[in-house]
Design a protein around this motif. Structure first.
Motif, PDB file in Angstrom:
ATOM      1  N   TRP A  13     -52.411  18.134  34.624  1.00  0.00           N
ATOM      2  CA  TRP A  13     -51.877  19.177  33.751  1.00  0.00           C
ATOM      3  C   TRP A  13     -51.851  18.681  32.308  1.00  0.00           C
ATOM      4  O   TRP A  13     -52.215  19.413  31.385  1.00  0.00           O
ATOM      5  N   SER A  14     -51.459  17.433  32.111  1.00  0.00           N
ATOM      6  CA  SER A  14     -51.449  16.843  30.770  1.00  0.00           C
ATOM      7  C   SER A  14     -52.854  16.814  30.177  1.00  0.00           C
ATOM      8  O   SER A  14     -53.052  17.131  29.004  1.00  0.00           O
ATOM      9  N   ALA A  15     -53.841  16.462  30.987  1.00  0.00           N
ATOM     10  CA  ALA A  15     -55.235  16.445  30.525  1.00  0.00           C
ATOM     11  C   ALA A  15     -55.685  17.846  30.136  1.00  0.00           C
ATOM     12  O   ALA A  15     -56.386  18.030  29.137  1.00  0.00           O
ATOM     13  N   ALA A  16     -55.263  18.855  30.890  1.00  0.00           N
ATOM     14  CA  ALA A  16     -55.622  20.244  30.580  1.00  0.00           C
ATOM     15  C   ALA A  16     -55.008  20.668  29.250  1.00  0.00           C
ATOM     16  O   ALA A  16     -55.677  21.277  28.411  1.00  0.00           O
ATOM     17  N   GLU A  17     -53.736  20.343  29.039  1.00  0.00           N
ATOM     18  CA  GLU A  17     -53.086  20.677  27.770  1.00  0.00           C
ATOM     19  C   GLU A  17     -53.758  19.955  26.607  1.00  0.00           C
ATOM     20  O   GLU A  17     -53.964  20.535  25.541  1.00  0.00           O
ATOM     21  N   GLN A  18     -54.097  18.699  26.813  1.00  0.00           N
ATOM     22  CA  GLN A  18     -54.754  17.923  25.759  1.00  0.00           C
ATOM     23  C   GLN A  18     -56.126  18.517  25.444  1.00  0.00           C
ATOM     24  O   GLN A  18     -56.513  18.621  24.276  1.00  0.00           O
ATOM     25  N   TRP A  19     -56.885  18.922  26.454  1.00  0.00           N
ATOM     26  CA  TRP A  19     -58.205  19.530  26.244  1.00  0.00           C
ATOM     27  C   TRP A  19     -58.060  20.790  25.399  1.00  0.00           C
ATOM     28  O   TRP A  19     -58.793  21.009  24.452  1.00  0.00           O
ATOM     29  N   GLU A  20     -57.078  21.641  25.742  1.00  0.00           N
ATOM     30  CA  GLU A  20     -56.865  22.880  25.005  1.00  0.00           C
ATOM     31  C   GLU A  20     -56.517  22.586  23.547  1.00  0.00           C
ATOM     32  O   GLU A  20     -57.051  23.213  22.635  1.00  0.00           O
ATOM     33  N   GLY A  24     -58.942  23.489  20.622  1.00  0.00           N
ATOM     34  CA  GLY A  24     -58.393  24.652  19.944  1.00  0.00           C
ATOM     35  C   GLY A  24     -58.849  25.983  20.505  1.00  0.00           C
ATOM     36  O   GLY A  24     -59.048  26.940  19.773  1.00  0.00           O
ATOM     37  N   LEU A  25     -58.987  26.080  21.809  1.00  0.00           N
ATOM     38  CA  LEU A  25     -59.532  27.285  22.409  1.00  0.00           C
ATOM     39  C   LEU A  25     -58.655  28.514  22.188  1.00  0.00           C
ATOM     40  O   LEU A  25     -59.161  29.598  21.965  1.00  0.00           O
ATOM     41  N   CYS A  26     -57.332  28.372  22.245  1.00  0.00           N
ATOM     42  CA  CYS A  26     -56.452  29.532  22.068  1.00  0.00           C
ATOM     43  C   CYS A  26     -56.473  30.041  20.636  1.00  0.00           C
ATOM     44  O   CYS A  26     -56.173  31.200  20.383  1.00  0.00           O
ATOM     45  N   LYS A  27     -56.811  29.220  19.695  1.00  0.00           N
ATOM     46  CA  LYS A  27     -56.833  29.618  18.294  1.00  0.00           C
ATOM     47  C   LYS A  27     -58.019  30.517  17.974  1.00  0.00           C
ATOM     48  O   LYS A  27     -58.140  31.017  16.878  1.00  0.00           O
ATOM     49  N   GLU A  35     -51.142  29.957  28.432  1.00  0.00           N
ATOM     50  CA  GLU A  35     -50.758  29.542  29.781  1.00  0.00           C
ATOM     51  C   GLU A  35     -51.902  29.764  30.762  1.00  0.00           C
ATOM     52  O   GLU A  35     -52.187  28.911  31.595  1.00  0.00           O
ATOM     53  N   GLN A  36     -52.569  30.902  30.644  1.00  0.00           N
ATOM     54  CA  GLN A  36     -53.700  31.192  31.527  1.00  0.00           C
ATOM     55  C   GLN A  36     -54.843  30.210  31.272  1.00  0.00           C
ATOM     56  O   GLN A  36     -55.474  29.728  32.210  1.00  0.00           O
ATOM     57  N   LEU A  37     -55.094  29.905  30.009  1.00  0.00           N
ATOM     58  CA  LEU A  37     -56.173  28.983  29.682  1.00  0.00           C
ATOM     59  C   LEU A  37     -55.875  27.580  30.188  1.00  0.00           C
ATOM     60  O   LEU A  37     -56.735  26.927  30.785  1.00  0.00           O
ATOM     61  N   VAL A  38     -54.638  27.114  29.990  1.00  0.00           N
ATOM     62  CA  VAL A  38     -54.282  25.776  30.476  1.00  0.00           C
ATOM     63  C   VAL A  38     -54.356  25.724  31.996  1.00  0.00           C
ATOM     64  O   VAL A  38     -54.818  24.733  32.573  1.00  0.00           O
ATOM     65  N   SER A  39     -53.960  26.807  32.663  1.00  0.00           N
ATOM     66  CA  SER A  39     -54.084  26.855  34.126  1.00  0.00           C
ATOM     67  C   SER A  39     -55.546  26.763  34.556  1.00  0.00           C
ATOM     68  O   SER A  39     -55.883  26.041  35.502  1.00  0.00           O
ATOM     69  N   LEU A  40     -56.410  27.467  33.840  1.00  0.00           N
ATOM     70  CA  LEU A  40     -57.846  27.413  34.123  1.00  0.00           C
ATOM     71  C   LEU A  40     -58.392  26.007  33.874  1.00  0.00           C
ATOM     72  O   LEU A  40     -59.166  25.475  34.675  1.00  0.00           O
TER      73      LEU A  40
END
Length: 81
Positions: A13-20, A24-27, A35-40
């Protein structure tokens, strides 16, 4: 005390948050919420981990994962330049 699966889940989960954050995908104003993107991303990182991918192979896998799993109106490279 956490078992090995729980530790792996937290690390993934930490790696997913760091990747996002790094990419900067949500930006980019996509219709996918953070939340959906980090889950993906979490699911993608789990899949990469199952395949024991590291480094550039892991990065390439994640870009492909995003291209396959993000809504169709997003760039085919997962929004990454």
């Amino acid at each position: 005390m956490m078992d090995a699966f729980q530790v792996e889940s937290v690390c993934t989960w930490s790696a997913a948050e760091q990747w996002e954050e790094t990419h900067g995908l949500c930006k980019r104003n996509y219709r996918v919420g953070k939340e959906q993107l980090v889950s993906l991303l979490y699911l993608g990182h789990l899949a990469a981990s199952d395949r024991r991918l590291k480094g550039e192979e892991h990065r390439a896998f994640m870009i492909e994962w995003l291209a396959r799993h993000l809504p169709e109106d997003l760039p085919q490279n997962g929004g990454l330049a």
